[in-house]
Design a protein around this motif. Structure first.
Motif, PDB file in Angstrom:
ATOM      1  N   ASP A 160      58.486 -59.815  20.468  1.00 20.43           N
ATOM      2  CA  ASP A 160      58.448 -59.112  18.954  1.00 20.43           C
ATOM      3  C   ASP A 160      59.825 -58.747  18.479  1.00 20.43           C
ATOM      4  O   ASP A 160      60.674 -58.517  19.195  1.00 20.43           O
ATOM      5  CB  ASP A 160      57.403 -57.947  18.888  1.00 20.43           C
ATOM      6  N   ASP A 195      60.465 -56.283  17.218  1.00 19.51           N
ATOM      7  CA  ASP A 195      60.628 -54.895  17.717  1.00 19.51           C
ATOM      8  C   ASP A 195      60.270 -54.599  18.800  1.00 19.51           C
ATOM      9  O   ASP A 195      58.821 -54.542  19.412  1.00 19.51           O
ATOM     10  CB  ASP A 195      59.694 -53.845  16.626  1.00 19.51           C
ATOM     11  N   GLY A 197      48.979 -56.362  18.709  1.00 16.77           N
ATOM     12  CA  GLY A 197      49.150 -55.514  19.680  1.00 16.77           C
ATOM     13  C   GLY A 197      47.965 -55.406  20.556  1.00 16.77           C
ATOM     14  O   GLY A 197      47.828 -55.341  21.577  1.00 16.77           O
ATOM     15  N   LEU A 207      57.422 -52.050  20.327  1.00 17.54           N
ATOM     16  CA  LEU A 207      55.915 -52.315  20.295  1.00 17.54           C
ATOM     17  C   LEU A 207      55.555 -53.212  21.529  1.00 17.54           C
ATOM     18  O   LEU A 207      54.333 -52.966  21.736  1.00 17.54           O
ATOM     19  CB  LEU A 207      55.648 -53.347  19.251  1.00 17.54           C
ATOM     20  N   LEU A 264      53.258 -58.154  17.914  1.00 15.90           N
ATOM     21  CA  LEU A 264      52.746 -56.967  18.278  1.00 15.90           C
ATOM     22  C   LEU A 264      52.252 -56.127  17.406  1.00 15.90           C
ATOM     23  O   LEU A 264      52.443 -54.738  17.532  1.00 15.90           O
ATOM     24  CB  LEU A 264      53.355 -56.727  19.477  1.00 15.90           C
ATOM     25  N   GLY A 265      52.050 -56.410  15.940  1.00 16.06           N
ATOM     26  CA  GLY A 265      51.782 -55.254  15.219  1.00 16.06           C
ATOM     27  C   GLY A 265      50.395 -54.872  15.167  1.00 16.06           C
ATOM     28  O   GLY A 265      49.939 -54.709  16.253  1.00 16.06           O
ATOM     29  N   ASN A 266      49.832 -54.351  14.156  1.00 12.25           N
ATOM     30  CA  ASN A 266      48.651 -53.545  14.025  1.00 12.25           C
ATOM     31  C   ASN A 266      47.525 -54.167  14.756  1.00 12.25           C
ATOM     32  O   ASN A 266      46.867 -53.636  15.600  1.00 12.25           O
ATOM     33  CB  ASN A 266      48.368 -53.321  12.683  1.00 12.25           C
TER      34      ASN A 266
END
Length: 299
Positions: A30, A32, A13, A35, A8-10
């Motif tokens: 994720d 993290d 997500g 996120l 779910l990064g840039n």
């Protein structure tokens, strides 16, 4: 059809958010957990691990930063995956990587489709990114509604591995255009032209490019915030140079740009924005490329 989404990064997500917005059931995980908070508010289901996610979905999407991370995550969810499940890899991998990992998935009775995307994080946020799919046509058609939820231009490039090639080609061109755009804007600045007017004139000319019209604005703002790192640029340029050797194509421009990005990473670090490659020229000439009225991030 429930989709599992890992990463779910840039970019990931926004892709997951597009699926939710279009009414798909989505299970997320994720490294993290923070996120995923906004997605949970939109109805997503959280899984604590990739293995837990795999038990809840027949289709698992990954969008991760490197082939090594993809391989590690695949090893986590494959033992728990349902027989006949589909894995859709939306990261940018080399052709050899996706073919090798597809063989690993097949041993667990999991089918593979690649679907890297191109166009930038801002288009992913709008659900208008371009999807480049490779793999079995029947699998592609089955998941085409999900691809259409995430993007507005969908291309089935052919068998597995073909999307990896075209994605690397598009990124190679983008990095070449980025370095060229920096040089063009610097010429305009040193010639005493108004940079805002110069940007507009280039955008209306035969010399324009998608990179000029998007990342060029971030250069003029000074944020360089394209949400794509020097390390990722060098990963993709490395894939391109590998294809050049494999197919016997001399990539003179790509080779020069690759060297420029090596210098950029040495100067600003691997986590620096890829658009900061233009800052090498700004620092060398002690001349910035700022102009008023340009956005800090693309919307």
């Amino acid at each position: 059809m429930a989709y599992g989404f890992i990463g779910l990064g840039n970019l990931g997500g926004h892709l997951a958010a597009s699926l939710l917005r279009e009414g798909f059931e989505v299970v997320l995980t994720d490294i993290d957990p923070a996120l995923g908070q906004r997605h949970l508010a939109d109805g997503a289901i959280w899984a604590d691990t990739p293995a837990e996610l795999a038990t809840q979905c027949d289709t698992i999407i990954t969008c991760l930063p490197s082939p090594a991370v993809t391989e590690a995550v695949l090893a986590q969810f494959l033992p728990a995956a349902r027989s006949g499940a589909v894995w859709i890899e939306m990261s940018t991998l080399g052709r050899d990587d996706i073919l090798r990992l597809a063989d690993v998935a097949a041993e667990a009775c999991v089918q593979t489709m690649e679907a890297p995307v191109t166009g930038g994080v801002h288009l992913a946020a709008q659900g208008k990114i371009t999807v480049l799919a490779g793999g079995d046509e029947e699998i592609f058609e089955a998941h085409k509604p999900a691809f259409q939820a995430m993007g507005d231009r969908i291309f089935h490039m052919g068998p597995l591995g073909s999307a990896a090639v075209i994605k690397v080609i598009t990124n190679m061109l983008a990095f070449i255009h980025l370095v060229a755009d920096g040089e063009a804007l610097m010429l305009a600045k040193r010639a005493g032209l108004d940079l805002g007017q110069a940007w507009e004139a280039i955008a209306a000319s035969s010399g324009s490019s998608f990179v000029h019209e998007t990342e060029g604005q971030l250069i003029l703002n000074g944020s360089y915030d394209v949400a794509f790192s020097m390390d990722l640029a060098l990963k993709d340029l490395g894939f391109a140079m590998g294809f050049g050797r494999e197919f016997g194509v001399p990539l003179d421009l790509a080779g020069l740009v690759n060297q420029t990005f090596v210098r950029g990473r040495e100067a600003y670090g691997g986590d620096a924005q890829s658009t900061q490659i233009v800052k090498l020229l700004e620092d060398l000439l002690q001349t910035d490329l700022r102009a008023p009225g340009y956005p800090e991030r693309l919307e």
